[in-house]
Design a protein around this motif. Structure first.
Motif, short mmCIF file in Angstrom:
data_model
loop_
_atom_site.label_atom_id
_atom_site.label_comp_id
_atom_site.label_asym_id
_atom_site.label_seq_id
_atom_site.Cartn_x
_atom_site.Cartn_y
_atom_site.Cartn_z
N PHE A 1 0.86 -1.19 0.00
CA PHE A 1 0.00 0.00 0.00
C PHE A 1 0.90 1.24 0.00
O PHE A 1 2.11 1.14 0.17
N THR B 1 5.79 3.03 -1.63
CA THR B 1 4.99 1.82 -1.57
C THR B 1 5.61 0.92 -0.50
O THR B 1 6.82 0.67 -0.52
N GLN C 1 -1.75 -3.81 4.42
CA GLN C 1 -2.68 -3.52 3.33
C GLN C 1 -4.07 -4.08 3.67
O GLN C 1 -4.17 -5.16 4.28
N GLY C 2 -5.13 -3.36 3.30
CA GLY C 2 -6.48 -3.85 3.57
C GLY C 2 -7.02 -3.47 4.93
O GLY C 2 -8.09 -3.94 5.33
N ASP D 1 -5.85 0.94 1.01
CA ASP D 1 -4.72 0.95 0.07
C ASP D 1 -3.79 2.14 0.25
O ASP D 1 -2.93 2.39 -0.61
N ARG D 2 -3.95 2.89 1.35
CA ARG D 2 -3.16 4.12 1.51
C ARG D 2 -3.18 4.58 2.96
O ARG D 2 -4.22 4.49 3.61
#
Ligand code: ATP
Length: 138
Positions: free
Chosen positions: A5, A20, A37-38, A74-75
């Motif tokens: 992410f 990333t 992530q997620g 995702d961020r």
């Protein structure tokens, strides 16, 4: 295994990290928390501490103090009051700040704001810890 992410760390005047990553650890005001992530969306206040992020086998460190983090699946966006990457930290300056804060705390007088001195001491200790990490990783 979770995916990657985007991590963005900005302070009032500049961008500090835009990378990333696989995993991060964030110094929240109520303690450290990890993000993969997620992750479920959340907003968190930041305390003073060490943030690290990992991509593959490489781990990088940032000293952070105040601000907030917005977590999305995702961020992660971090708006920091103060943040420095390990390689930006001036060790002599952090040591001088640590000595000043210790001095103020060891001889409290009417005009010493102890809470402010405690925060200054913690910030200097975190900066010294983060700077050391950069050198160990070398
Ligand atoms: P000092 O007493 O050493 O000036 P301070 O607590 O007054 O420290 P801060 O308010 O924490 O300073 O930070 C002011 C600015 O200086 C910020 O942009 C911060 O990132 C930067 N800064 C402070 N200390 C260091 C350091 N040791 N190395 C690199 N940048 C630093």
């Amino acid at each position: 295994m979770a995916g990657t992410f985007q991590l963005q760390i900005v302070s009032a005047d500049r961008s500090i990290v835009n990378e990333t990553v696989d995993q991060i650890q964030v110094p929240g005001s109520e303690g450290y928390f990890g993000v993969l992530q997620g992750h479920t969306p959340l907003l968190a206040l930041l305390g003073t501490g060490e943030l690290w992020f990992r991509r593959g086998s490489e781990t990088s460190y940032v000293s952070l103090s105040g601000g907030f983090a917005e977590v999305q699946p995702d961020r992660v966006t971090i708006l920091a009051q103060l943040a420095e990457r390990a390689d930006e930290i001036d060790i002599a300056r952090a040591e001088a700040a640590k000595r000043r804060a210790e001095e103020r705390l060891s001889r409290p007088t009417m005009d010493v704001d102890s809470e402010r001195a405690r925060v200054a001491l913690l910030k200097s200790l975190i900066r010294l810890q983060v700077a050391t990490r950069a050198r160990v990783r070398g």
